[in-house]
Structure formats: C-alpha cells, structure tokens
Design a protein around this motif. Structure first.
Motif, PDB file in Angstrom:
ATOM      1  N   ALA A  87     -20.716   6.614   6.741  1.00 18.08           N
ATOM      2  CA  ALA A  87     -20.557   7.564   5.636  1.00 18.08           C
ATOM      3  C   ALA A  87     -20.039   8.902   6.142  1.00 18.08           C
ATOM      4  O   ALA A  87     -19.201   9.548   5.488  1.00 18.08           O
ATOM      5  N   THR A  88     -20.516   9.337   7.307  1.00 16.32           N
ATOM      6  CA  THR A  88     -20.045  10.604   7.888  1.00 16.32           C
ATOM      7  C   THR A  88     -18.546  10.568   8.120  1.00 16.32           C
ATOM      8  O   THR A  88     -17.820  11.520   7.791  1.00 16.32           O
ATOM      9  N   VAL A  89     -18.066   9.469   8.695  1.00 16.65           N
ATOM     10  CA  VAL A  89     -16.636   9.320   8.976  1.00 16.65           C
ATOM     11  C   VAL A  89     -15.833   9.314   7.681  1.00 16.65           C
ATOM     12  O   VAL A  89     -14.794   9.987   7.569  1.00 16.65           O
ATOM     13  N   GLU A  90     -16.300   8.571   6.684  1.00 15.22           N
ATOM     14  CA  GLU A  90     -15.558   8.493   5.426  1.00 15.22           C
ATOM     15  C   GLU A  90     -15.507   9.850   4.725  1.00 15.22           C
ATOM     16  O   GLU A  90     -14.446  10.271   4.243  1.00 15.22           O
ATOM     17  N   ARG A  91     -16.641  10.560   4.681  1.00 16.34           N
ATOM     18  CA  ARG A  91     -16.661  11.876   4.038  1.00 16.34           C
ATOM     19  C   ARG A  91     -15.743  12.854   4.754  1.00 16.34           C
ATOM     20  O   ARG A  91     -15.033  13.644   4.120  1.00 16.34           O
ATOM     21  N   ALA A  92     -15.741  12.818   6.100  1.00 16.95           N
ATOM     22  CA  ALA A  92     -14.904  13.735   6.869  1.00 16.95           C
ATOM     23  C   ALA A  92     -13.428  13.466   6.624  1.00 16.95           C
ATOM     24  O   ALA A  92     -12.624  14.402   6.488  1.00 16.95           O
ATOM     25  N   ALA A  93     -13.050  12.197   6.572  1.00 19.51           N
ATOM     26  CA  ALA A  93     -11.649  11.850   6.329  1.00 19.51           C
ATOM     27  C   ALA A  93     -11.204  12.323   4.954  1.00 19.51           C
ATOM     28  O   ALA A  93     -10.127  12.924   4.797  1.00 19.51           O
ATOM     29  N   ILE A  94     -12.025  12.066   3.939  1.00 13.23           N
ATOM     30  CA  ILE A  94     -11.681  12.476   2.572  1.00 13.23           C
ATOM     31  C   ILE A  94     -11.597  13.994   2.476  1.00 13.23           C
ATOM     32  O   ILE A  94     -10.665  14.550   1.877  1.00 13.23           O
ATOM     33  N   ALA A  95     -12.558  14.680   3.093  1.00 14.94           N
ATOM     34  CA  ALA A  95     -12.554  16.143   3.039  1.00 14.94           C
ATOM     35  C   ALA A  95     -11.333  16.726   3.736  1.00 14.94           C
ATOM     36  O   ALA A  95     -10.731  17.697   3.248  1.00 14.94           O
ATOM     37  N   ALA A  96     -10.956  16.157   4.873  1.00 13.30           N
ATOM     38  CA  ALA A  96      -9.787  16.666   5.595  1.00 13.30           C
ATOM     39  C   ALA A  96      -8.518  16.518   4.769  1.00 13.30           C
ATOM     40  O   ALA A  96      -7.682  17.421   4.717  1.00 13.30           O
ATOM     41  N   LYS A 104      -8.333  16.233   1.435  1.00  9.22           N
ATOM     42  CA  LYS A 104      -8.398  17.021   0.205  1.00  9.22           C
ATOM     43  C   LYS A 104      -8.290  18.522   0.455  1.00  9.22           C
ATOM     44  O   LYS A 104      -7.623  19.249  -0.296  1.00  9.22           O
ATOM     45  N   THR A 105      -8.964  19.003   1.495  1.00 11.84           N
ATOM     46  CA  THR A 105      -9.053  20.456   1.705  1.00 11.84           C
ATOM     47  C   THR A 105      -8.049  20.993   2.702  1.00 11.84           C
ATOM     48  O   THR A 105      -7.858  22.204   2.792  1.00 11.84           O
ATOM     49  N   ARG A 106      -7.429  20.106   3.471  1.00 14.06           N
ATOM     50  CA  ARG A 106      -6.494  20.502   4.534  1.00 14.06           C
ATOM     51  C   ARG A 106      -7.195  21.309   5.630  1.00 14.06           C
ATOM     52  O   ARG A 106      -6.547  22.042   6.375  1.00 14.06           O
ATOM     53  N   ALA A 132      -1.288   9.632   4.595  1.00 12.65           N
ATOM     54  CA  ALA A 132      -2.631   9.390   4.069  1.00 12.65           C
ATOM     55  C   ALA A 132      -2.838  10.141   2.756  1.00 12.65           C
ATOM     56  O   ALA A 132      -2.300  11.229   2.550  1.00 12.65           O
ATOM     57  N   ARG A 133      -3.616   9.552   1.887  1.00 12.96           N
ATOM     58  CA  ARG A 133      -3.921  10.184   0.611  1.00 12.96           C
ATOM     59  C   ARG A 133      -5.255   9.649   0.107  1.00 12.96           C
ATOM     60  O   ARG A 133      -5.738   8.612   0.559  1.00 12.96           O
ATOM     61  N   VAL A 134      -5.825  10.394  -0.844  1.00 10.38           N
ATOM     62  CA  VAL A 134      -7.093   9.990  -1.455  1.00 10.38           C
ATOM     63  C   VAL A 134      -6.837   9.724  -2.924  1.00 10.38           C
ATOM     64  O   VAL A 134      -6.218  10.526  -3.625  1.00 10.38           O
ATOM     65  N   GLY A 135      -7.282   8.590  -3.392  1.00  7.32           N
ATOM     66  CA  GLY A 135      -7.150   8.242  -4.805  1.00  7.32           C
ATOM     67  C   GLY A 135      -8.473   7.733  -5.324  1.00  7.32           C
ATOM     68  O   GLY A 135      -9.402   7.471  -4.559  1.00  7.32           O
ATOM     69  N   VAL A 136      -8.572   7.593  -6.620  1.00  7.14           N
ATOM     70  CA  VAL A 136      -9.812   7.105  -7.219  1.00  7.14           C
ATOM     71  C   VAL A 136      -9.634   5.641  -7.583  1.00  7.14           C
ATOM     72  O   VAL A 136      -8.716   5.278  -8.322  1.00  7.14           O
ATOM     73  N   GLU A 137     -10.494   4.799  -7.028  1.00  8.83           N
ATOM     74  CA  GLU A 137     -10.468   3.377  -7.344  1.00  8.83           C
ATOM     75  C   GLU A 137     -11.334   3.128  -8.576  1.00  8.83           C
ATOM     76  O   GLU A 137     -12.488   3.570  -8.638  1.00  8.83           O
ATOM     77  N   THR A 138     -10.816   2.435  -9.546  1.00  9.56           N
ATOM     78  CA  THR A 138     -11.590   2.196 -10.764  1.00  9.56           C
ATOM     79  C   THR A 138     -11.604   0.715 -11.121  1.00  9.56           C
ATOM     80  O   THR A 138     -10.644   0.182 -11.656  1.00  9.56           O
ATOM     81  N   GLY A 139     -12.678   0.076 -10.742  1.00  9.74           N
ATOM     82  CA  GLY A 139     -12.955  -1.255 -11.253  1.00  9.74           C
ATOM     83  C   GLY A 139     -12.104  -2.382 -10.739  1.00  9.74           C
ATOM     84  O   GLY A 139     -11.975  -3.402 -11.401  1.00  9.74           O
ATOM     85  N   ASP A 140     -11.492  -2.274  -9.559  1.00  8.38           N
ATOM     86  CA  ASP A 140     -10.738  -3.425  -9.055  1.00  8.38           C
ATOM     87  C   ASP A 140     -11.580  -4.256  -8.100  1.00  8.38           C
ATOM     88  O   ASP A 140     -11.088  -5.152  -7.435  1.00  8.38           O
ATOM     89  N   GLY A 141     -12.861  -3.901  -8.012  1.00  2.00           N
ATOM     90  CA  GLY A 141     -13.756  -4.713  -7.208  1.00  2.00           C
ATOM     91  C   GLY A 141     -13.761  -4.362  -5.744  1.00  2.00           C
ATOM     92  O   GLY A 141     -14.469  -4.968  -4.958  1.00  2.00           O
ATOM     93  N   TRP A 142     -12.970  -3.340  -5.336  1.00  3.36           N
ATOM     94  CA  TRP A 142     -12.906  -3.047  -3.892  1.00  3.36           C
ATOM     95  C   TRP A 142     -13.999  -2.083  -3.475  1.00  3.36           C
ATOM     96  O   TRP A 142     -14.888  -2.406  -2.719  1.00  3.36           O
ATOM     97  N   ARG A 143     -13.981  -0.853  -4.020  1.00  2.61           N
ATOM     98  CA  ARG A 143     -14.974   0.127  -3.619  1.00  2.61           C
ATOM     99  C   ARG A 143     -15.684   0.781  -4.810  1.00  2.61           C
ATOM    100  O   ARG A 143     -16.367   1.770  -4.654  1.00  2.61           O
TER     101      ARG A 143
END
Length: 652
Positions: free
Chosen positions: A490-499, A501-503, A536-547
């Motif tokens: 979770a730490t790794v995932e949050r850090a990647a997303i934050a980097a 999103k926030t640059r 790399a980019r961050v998107g919102v997954e909605t209901g495709d069963g992945w995450r």
C-alpha cells in the motif's frame, strides 16, 4: 573529435540469430560492408568498404583512442565486429570502457530494445527504413545456394542499403537525444563494462561431450518417433492434430491438449489401452525441448571452445535484470542424478543403451546433464556461489519486517521460521512439525508481492497436495505474520499515485524515491539507479473487476501476454516486486564489480549466482566473501553467499 557514432552493415555465412555475434564475426567470410558514422553529432557519412573505400585515418584511429567515446545502438555488435575487422584474435576485443550503448540507455528509460520500435514509441520524425530487413537478407546473408550477393548484383538496392546505413545512425542519434536525460550512474556504467568483459571472456564447453549428447538425443528421438509410427500407423506422430485424433479414436476419450499436465492426466487413465499409454509416454519424451541446448551450443561456440554472449545486459525492462541469449542459461534444467560423472562418461562414449540401463530415460538424463557441458579450463576449477534467499531478504529489509531479518542474521531457516510464525508452533526441518515447513516455503516464495491463492497455485500448490481451503489459510496466516510487508504494498502504491498526481518527490522505505519526470514515473533505488515507467498516469477504474472503484496506475510498456507495446496497468504489489527484484539485481551487480576488482574471472551468472573460473589455489572462501560483505547503500541488509567448487557446472 570526442564522440564517434557508428552503425555498420556486415556479411557472414553464419546465422547471427542462432550463433551470436562472437561466432558470427569469426566466420572466415565475415566482412564489414558499410561503415556509417558521424563525429560529435555532425552530418552522417557512409564509407563503402565493400567497394574499396577506406575509413579516414582519424576515424580509424578513433576506434582505439580512449579519448573518443564510440556509440552505437546495441554497441556490442559493432564493438565485436570491428574487433575482428581490425584483426584482433579470438578472445581479444575493443575496450568496452570506450563505448556507450544507446540501446541500454533506452532500456533504462523502459523503452523497447529494437531500434525501429524504440524510434516509433519516441515519435521520431525519421524512423528506421522499412526496407532494411529485405536489404539485410539480400546483402548480409547467403542466397538460397549459399552464395554471397555483391553490390553489382543490384546497384539500386546497394544505394538504398547505404541510405539505410546512414539512417540508422541518424535514428540512433535521435534516440540518444531523448534518452540521455536519464543520466547513467557511475555504478551502472562500471557494471555495463564488467558485463561486457564477462561476455567477452565466455565459458568453456566440453565439445566432445556436447557433440556426443546432441547426436545421442537426435538418434534416440528418431528411434522413438519410428516406434510411434509403428504403433499408430501415422505418417507424423509428432503432429498434435493427428495424434489427438488417434488417441481419441483408440480410447474414446476427447483429447484436447498435449501439454505436460494433460499428458500426466492421460497416462493415468490409459491402463486399459497399453498401446495408447505407450504413445503418450513417447510423446512426453519427444516433447522435451531442453535438449535443443546441445546443438545450440555447437552453433555458437567459438574457435577456442568458448561460448560467448550468453547474457543480455538490461534485458528486463525496469528491473534491469539480465536476459539469457543463445543457450538461454536462465532456464537450465536441474540435475538430480547421483552419479553425474558416470552419466557424463556414458554419454561421451555415445552408449545410449548403457545410459538407459544405468540411469533411466535417455532424454531425461541428457536434460539433467546440460549444465555439465560448461567446464573449467585445464588446471582450473569453477567456483559457483549464490545469494541465499535474496528476494526474501530484500523485501524484509525494505519493509522493515524485523523478525524475518533476525532469522537471517541468526542463520536460521526462513521457511521453518515462517511456518512457526504462521502456525504458532516450533518447526524444525527434520524434527518437530517438519511437515509445516513446506507450507512456510511456498508462502515465502509465492506471497511477497500481494498474490493470493492463484499465486500459490502458480507455485505448485495443488501438486504439493494443498487443498483450496489450505491455500486460503496459508495466504491469511502469512499476511497476518508479515504485516509490514503487507503494508509495503500500500505504501508503494500510494507513493506512486501521489508522485504522478502532485508532481512532488515522495520518499518511502530505505530512501526509495518516487517522482514524475518527462511524463514518466521514476523510482530511484537505494543504489542510485532509476527505474522508469513511461507515460505513467492515474485513472479511476470503475467496475471492470480489476481493482474496484479507485485510482489505478497505468503506463506504457510491452504487454507480457500480447508482446505488444501498449498501456499496462500496475499496482502496489507488482511495483513492490519490481523494486525488490531491481534491488536484488543491483546487489548481484555489486558482487560482479567486487569480483572484477579482485581479478576473479566470472564466466557467466544466472539469476543470483555467479560462476568463477579460477586457478586451483584460489580459495572458494574468497568468492563467498564478496557475497557476504555488507553493501554501503544497503546497511542492515543481512547477506549470505554459499558456494561449491567443481570441474563442471551443476546444481549442487
């Protein structure tokens, strides 16, 4: 002149794909046809060597001038070929310290290894000419009758070939202008040189043994195929469609697959059809592909009996781990025979009957003996040494899972300790609750990166007799026992997303730094080396069963299923795996650099293991010591290397 960018076109009757550049350039008819170059980023010129033109004196002198950096895309090809062209003997090559590889620089950026695909992904306006492949087939390889085509056979094609040669230098320069932004660390630079020297040195093969093994395998499989013909009446029993139809007709079963697991199931159901049972057994023997490594060795061995170029530096995107080439050392079968020496001698004599009588199935014996093809030179030995449980050590160190680190520091058995932690009872390998050790082992090997029951299955859970309920229990007990490793995902995932999103630069465990640069997610490792996730980019997954409904990470790379460059999703567990394997790769790199400083001749390495060819008076303890010494950038990581000494390579 400070930098000379080069691309050459060559001819050889040897097949480059199967024999590798070292053997390719040794061919008596090898020739450099065209030499395109540019000096310090200037205009590109093509020298038509095949037509008698000569390199300018300053360019020729630059090839051996340490003050001039030579660059090329897949520089090892140019370096080795030009070594032969300059008349250097087998085993001697132009100094890799004077070269730079643009392909490796692209690989560091997470880009494709092929020049054309790399240029396409980078969007270069001038890409690799599509005519290139046809021109190489025409001028660089023999025709169907084994003859070499000359420029005069097609002047138009020859002129296009020269344009193609020039374009490749231009494209290489275009790629370099994009990838140079990620600076090469001194560590990685030194390691690239060390890697080139390992490939240049090569490893000796026992040619008499390999030749006999290749012949025995061919003859034995021909006899098996003939037996299958006699039983089935089929023209080609190797044809899956013909064989499936025959088996279905004889037994009444519907046979859909002939892979290993399917054959295992079929053989057990055919006790009432002995002919079909025998055919399934023959199919199993004929299907063994590992023994193709014997003719592969004969194809690429050099005139001094050594095989070179077995390792591809930065062959794996992001992690930077090596990839196997030619003989594919990364997937060698293990050996379990008690008498390797005796089996080798029986094969060397070419006595298939003796092999089968004394050691069992000929194809299995030959498969187990593949490793032993690699031998020490006369008067020398092989010291084989590897890291113990390196990924388990690294992930515990990265996460700060103290009890696991204590097990390693105290020399304990991590599989027993893990089982004990999971089940709350003492576990000893050959004592109390020994049956639980296997559960601890499969948990350590399968569950470190967020995997669940499917990960245990992939590691062979059902083959070990584990039920689905037992597998679920193992998953949750292991996670409960390793909360800091679970938290790391979770730490790794949050850090990647934050980097992204926030640059901003986000620093996590052990100084691992996540940043968003050049449209890429970068991860700087404790060694100082950087992994790159392009676009790399961050998107919102909605209901495709992945995450589920939350932020997901996506980047561009080679899809491991389709083998195409496309958008790839990732997540904390997978990125943790990348980071751990990249750190393990860098630790092996430190070992290779230490070996070079101690003048130890590494002849190849596989995964977390190195093989050193040494004089008989060089102690194994010296090799083990370079594994056990703490690494400056990995303080507190308990490392252990253990090895053995042998005349031929094997799995001890």
């Amino acid at each position: 002149m400070t930098e000379l960018s080069i691309d050459i076109e060559t001819y050889s009757s040897a097949d480059l794909g199967s024999c590798g550049v070292y053997r390719y350039a040794e061919s008596p008819d090898f020739a450099v046809l065209l030499f395109a170059y540019c000096v310090d980023g200037g205009a590109v010129r093509c020298v038509d060597l095949a037509q008698g033109e000569e390199l300018p004196e300053d360019v020729r002198a630059a090839l051996t001038d340490p003050g001039v950096t030579k660059s090329a895309y897949n520089a090892n090809f140019e370096r080795v070929c030009l070594s032969r062209w300059l008349g250097m003997p087998t085993g001697s090559y132009l100094d890799p310290r004077q070269w730079r590889c643009t392909m490796v620089a692209a690989a560091r950026m997470g880009l494709p290894l092929g020049l054309g695909e790399c240029a396409r992904v980078l969007g270069l306006s001038e890409g690799k000419m599509k005519e290139g492949a046809a021109l190489i087939r025409y001028f660089s390889k023999p025709d169907g009758k084994g003859r070499r085509r000359l420029p005069m056979d097609s002047w138009d094609r020859w002129e296009t070939f020269k344009e193609y040669n020039i374009r490749d230098v231009e494209v290489e320069q275009g790629v370099w202008s994009k990838v140079r932004r990620l600076e090469e660390t001194p560590f990685d630079r030194e390691l690239w040189v060390a890697d080139a020297l390992v490939n240049d040195r090569g490893v000796l093969v026992d040619l008499d043994f390999v030749t006999s093994a290749a012949r025995m395998d061919e003859d034995y499989k021909a006899a098996l195929l003939e037996e299958a013909r006699q039983i089935t009446g089929l023209e080609n029993p190797n044809s899956p469609s013909q064989l499936k139809e025959w088996l279905s007709r004889v037994t009444g079963f519907t046979v859909r697959q002939l892979d290993k697991s399917s054959l295992d199931g079929l053989e057990g159901r055919m006790q009432y059809w002995p002919s079909a049972r025998r055919v399934v057994a023959l199919r199993r023997e004929l299907g063994k592909t590992s023994n193709k490594k014997y003719p592969a060795m004969l194809e690429c061995v050099c005139s001094d009996g050594r095989v070179r170029g077995l390792l591809q530096y930065y062959g794996a995107a992001r992690t930077g781990r090596w990839a196997g080439r030619l003989v594919q050392m990364q997937n060698l079968p293990q050996n379990h025979l008690d008498d390797l020496e005796g089996a080798r001698e029986a094969v060397r004599r070419g006595d298939a009957d003796d092999v089968e009588l004394c050691y069992g199935s000929v194809t299995r014996v030959l498969s187990e003996l593949i490793r032993t093809s690699f031998v020490a030179a006369e008067g020398k030995v092989l010291h084989v040494c590897d890291f113990s449980a390196i990924e388990a050590r690294v992930i515990a160190w990265l996460a700060g899972e103290g009890w696991v680190l204590d097990v390693f520091r105290n020399g304990g058995d991590v599989y027993c300790a893990t089982a004990s932690q999971m089940f709350g009872v003492p576990v000893s390998k050959h004592g109390a609750n020994a049956h639980l050790r296997q559960k601890g082992k499969i948990a350590v090997l399968a569950l470190g990166y967020g995997g669940g029951v499917s990960a245990l299955e992939a590691m062979g859970g059902s083959r070990l007799g584990l039920s689905e309920a037992e597998e679920r229990e193992i998953v949750w007990k292991w996670r409960d026992s390793n909360p800091k490793i679970v938290g790391l995902w979770a730490t790794v995932e949050r850090a990647a997303i934050a980097a992204i999103k926030t640059r901003r630069a986000i620093t996590v465990n052990r100084g691992v730094v996540f940043e968003y640069r050049w449209g890429c997610l970068t991860v700087t490792l404790p060694s100082g080396r950087t992994m790159v996730y392009p676009r790399a980019r961050v998107g919102v997954e909605t209901g495709d069963g992945w995450r589920g409904d939350h932020d997901s990470i996506e980047y561009e790379g080679v899809n491991q299923t389709t083998r195409k460059w496309e958008a790839v999703r990732t997540y904390g567990g997978k990125m943790t795996e990348n980071i751990v394997q990249a750190i393990a790769r860098d630790l092996l790199g430190e070992v290779l650099l230490r070996a070079r400083r101690w003048s130890l001749d590494v002849v190849f390495h596989v995964h977390d293991e190195i093989v050193v060819e040494a004089s008989a008076d060089t102690p194994l303890s010296l090799v083990e010591a370079i594994f056990n010494e703490e690494v400056a950038w990995a303080r507190g990581l308990p490392l252990k290397g253990a090895g053995y000494t042998t005349k031929f390579y094997k799995k001890d």
